[in-house]
Design a protein around this motif. Sequence first.
Motif, PDB file in Angstrom:
ATOM      1  N   UNK A   1       1.772   4.120 -11.889  1.00  0.00           N
ATOM      2  CA  UNK A   1       0.554   4.373 -11.110  1.00  0.00           C
ATOM      3  C   UNK A   1       0.953   4.718  -9.680  1.00  0.00           C
ATOM      4  N   UNK A   2       0.381   5.796  -9.150  1.00  0.00           N
ATOM      5  CA  UNK A   2       0.692   6.188  -7.777  1.00  0.00           C
ATOM      6  C   UNK A   2      -0.464   5.857  -6.857  1.00  0.00           C
ATOM      7  N   UNK A   3      -0.124   5.361  -5.648  1.00  0.00           N
ATOM      8  CA  UNK A   3      -1.148   5.006  -4.671  1.00  0.00           C
ATOM      9  C   UNK A   3      -1.047   5.906  -3.440  1.00  0.00           C
ATOM     10  N   UNK A   4      -0.267   6.987  -3.542  1.00  0.00           N
ATOM     11  CA  UNK A   4      -0.040   7.857  -2.390  1.00  0.00           C
ATOM     12  C   UNK A   4      -1.374   8.392  -1.857  1.00  0.00           C
ATOM     13  N   UNK A   5      -1.638   8.157  -0.566  1.00  0.00           N
ATOM     14  CA  UNK A   5      -2.832   8.667   0.086  1.00  0.00           C
ATOM     15  C   UNK A   5      -4.100   7.894  -0.197  1.00  0.00           C
ATOM     16  N   UNK A   6      -4.043   6.870  -1.042  1.00  0.00           N
ATOM     17  CA  UNK A   6      -5.256   6.143  -1.426  1.00  0.00           C
ATOM     18  C   UNK A   6      -5.877   5.378  -0.264  1.00  0.00           C
ATOM     19  N   UNK A   7      -5.073   5.028   0.744  1.00  0.00           N
ATOM     20  CA  UNK A   7      -5.575   4.266   1.883  1.00  0.00           C
ATOM     21  C   UNK A   7      -5.552   5.091   3.165  1.00  0.00           C
ATOM     22  N   UNK A   8      -5.538   6.397   3.010  1.00  0.00           N
ATOM     23  CA  UNK A   8      -5.499   7.292   4.163  1.00  0.00           C
ATOM     24  C   UNK A   8      -6.651   6.989   5.109  1.00  0.00           C
ATOM     25  N   UNK A   9      -6.351   6.878   6.401  1.00  0.00           N
ATOM     26  CA  UNK A   9      -7.379   6.647   7.403  1.00  0.00           C
ATOM     27  C   UNK A   9      -7.728   5.195   7.622  1.00  0.00           C
ATOM     28  N   UNK A  10      -7.167   4.297   6.825  1.00  0.00           N
ATOM     29  CA  UNK A  10      -7.467   2.877   6.982  1.00  0.00           C
ATOM     30  C   UNK A  10      -6.397   2.181   7.827  1.00  0.00           C
ATOM     31  N   UNK A  11      -6.821   1.073   8.407  1.00  0.00           N
ATOM     32  CA  UNK A  11      -5.905   0.244   9.195  1.00  0.00           C
ATOM     33  C   UNK A  11      -5.783  -1.110   8.508  1.00  0.00           C
ATOM     34  N   UNK A  12      -4.555  -1.544   8.304  1.00  0.00           N
ATOM     35  CA  UNK A  12      -4.287  -2.837   7.683  1.00  0.00           C
ATOM     36  C   UNK A  12      -3.508  -3.718   8.641  1.00  0.00           C
ATOM     37  N   UNK A  13      -3.703  -5.018   8.520  1.00  0.00           N
ATOM     38  CA  UNK A  13      -2.904  -5.995   9.256  1.00  0.00           C
ATOM     39  C   UNK A  13      -2.316  -6.965   8.252  1.00  0.00           C
ATOM     40  N   UNK A  14      -1.029  -7.249   8.414  1.00  0.00           N
ATOM     41  CA  UNK A  14      -0.325  -8.139   7.490  1.00  0.00           C
ATOM     42  C   UNK A  14       0.353  -9.233   8.300  1.00  0.00           C
ATOM     43  N   UNK A  15       0.069 -10.489   7.977  1.00  0.00           N
ATOM     44  CA  UNK A  15       0.733 -11.596   8.666  1.00  0.00           C
ATOM     45  C   UNK A  15       1.997 -11.991   7.907  1.00  0.00           C
ATOM     46  N   UNK A  16       2.934 -12.548   8.649  1.00  0.00           N
ATOM     47  CA  UNK A  16       4.228 -12.868   8.048  1.00  0.00           C
ATOM     48  C   UNK A  16       4.903 -11.614   7.533  1.00  0.00           C
ATOM     49  N   UNK A  17       4.849 -10.554   8.336  1.00  0.00           N
ATOM     50  CA  UNK A  17       5.204  -9.216   7.857  1.00  0.00           C
ATOM     51  C   UNK A  17       6.650  -8.821   8.107  1.00  0.00           C
ATOM     52  N   UNK A  18       7.438  -9.677   8.721  1.00  0.00           N
ATOM     53  CA  UNK A  18       8.810  -9.282   9.066  1.00  0.00           C
ATOM     54  C   UNK A  18       9.772  -9.399   7.900  1.00  0.00           C
ATOM     55  N   UNK A  19       9.343 -10.041   6.814  1.00  0.00           N
ATOM     56  CA  UNK A  19      10.244 -10.218   5.679  1.00  0.00           C
ATOM     57  C   UNK A  19       9.442 -10.526   4.419  1.00  0.00           C
ATOM     58  N   UNK A  20      10.141 -10.559   3.300  1.00  0.00           N
ATOM     59  CA  UNK A  20       9.550 -11.019   2.050  1.00  0.00           C
ATOM     60  C   UNK A  20       8.345 -10.229   1.581  1.00  0.00           C
ATOM     61  N   UNK A  21       7.351 -10.933   1.051  1.00  0.00           N
ATOM     62  CA  UNK A  21       6.150 -10.296   0.526  1.00  0.00           C
ATOM     63  C   UNK A  21       5.422  -9.541   1.633  1.00  0.00           C
ATOM     64  N   UNK A  22       5.392 -10.107   2.841  1.00  0.00           N
ATOM     65  CA  UNK A  22       4.701  -9.440   3.945  1.00  0.00           C
ATOM     66  C   UNK A  22       5.279  -8.080   4.261  1.00  0.00           C
ATOM     67  N   UNK A  23       6.599  -7.993   4.338  1.00  0.00           N
ATOM     68  CA  UNK A  23       7.248  -6.715   4.610  1.00  0.00           C
ATOM     69  C   UNK A  23       7.031  -5.747   3.459  1.00  0.00           C
ATOM     70  N   UNK A  24       7.146  -6.229   2.232  1.00  0.00           N
ATOM     71  CA  UNK A  24       6.922  -5.363   1.073  1.00  0.00           C
ATOM     72  C   UNK A  24       5.492  -4.840   1.060  1.00  0.00           C
ATOM     73  N   UNK A  25       4.527  -5.695   1.388  1.00  0.00           N
ATOM     74  CA  UNK A  25       3.129  -5.280   1.433  1.00  0.00           C
ATOM     75  C   UNK A  25       2.904  -4.242   2.522  1.00  0.00           C
ATOM     76  N   UNK A  26       3.435  -4.497   3.718  1.00  0.00           N
ATOM     77  CA  UNK A  26       3.274  -3.548   4.821  1.00  0.00           C
ATOM     78  C   UNK A  26       3.888  -2.199   4.478  1.00  0.00           C
ATOM     79  N   UNK A  27       5.046  -2.213   3.846  1.00  0.00           N
ATOM     80  CA  UNK A  27       5.720  -0.972   3.449  1.00  0.00           C
ATOM     81  C   UNK A  27       4.880  -0.202   2.440  1.00  0.00           C
ATOM     82  N   UNK A  28       4.321  -0.917   1.461  1.00  0.00           N
ATOM     83  CA  UNK A  28       3.510  -0.272   0.432  1.00  0.00           C
ATOM     84  C   UNK A  28       2.204   0.262   1.014  1.00  0.00           C
ATOM     85  N   UNK A  29       1.587  -0.484   1.908  1.00  0.00           N
ATOM     86  CA  UNK A  29       0.340  -0.037   2.534  1.00  0.00           C
ATOM     87  C   UNK A  29       0.570   1.239   3.333  1.00  0.00           C
ATOM     88  N   UNK A  30       1.671   1.281   4.071  1.00  0.00           N
ATOM     89  CA  UNK A  30       1.990   2.480   4.838  1.00  0.00           C
ATOM     90  C   UNK A  30       2.244   3.667   3.915  1.00  0.00           C
TER      91      UNK A  30
END
Length: 244
Positions: A1-30
């Motif tokens: 499943x591809x999510x490319x462009x699905x969140x275009x124009x949105x702003x997300x905030x991720x806490x605990x984002x420097x490592x682990x699940x937070x970093x993976x989530x931030x990377x995927x959201x971007x």
Amino acid sequence: MTFFGKLQGQVAAVTGAASGIGLASATALAAAGARVVLIDRDEAALARACASIGEAALPLVLDLLDAAQCKTLLQRVLALAGGLDILHANAGLYIGGDLVDAEPDAIDRMLTLNVNVVMKNVHNVLPHFIAQGRGDIIVTSSLAAHFPTPWEPVYAASKWAVDCFVQTVRRQVFKHGIRVGAISPGPVITSLLADWPAEKLAEAKANGSLVEAAEVAEVVLFMLTRPRGMTIRDVVMMPTNFDL
């Protein structure tokens, strides 16, 4: 499943984002098109994380255990990114082992971050989401929220509390176009596992019963990209080989 462009124009905030699940989530959201504010208290790790993601990543150094800093989350995200559509409340701590061996101060610190801070972060962003008539909140819970895990009673209790919070708040705010959900992974390969009992960690590694943080992030994206009329309230994900 591809999510490319699905969140275009949105702003997300991720806490605990420097490592682990937070970093993976931030990377995927971007990667899915969002601008992402990465929130963490570790400035150096946050800088490295943002550099790895690229222009879509905005660093916000914030110590969520500091009550005065914690309450500025929305204000500072809006100043950085000009808006907010998604909050992934991910920051957390872990305590494992027998309760009798736990330090009271460590218990306080973990419960504050895993429970109180999550509630305060969600409380902080809700007026903004209500005013715009839309918003998504994802909370990182745990498989421990669904099973009384004997080797982590304090941690499991914090995640049971978070799951109750997600389910009750969702019912209060869905009328405002706000979706609230929890992602509950089994053991994920992050620094939190360093506090697991050594024999349990060795057994999990030997059995291939650990989840990659990127796999959790993919499920987070699945939750966020459903049609607005659908809320994925709870996802429990675990390695096929994992056996409690």
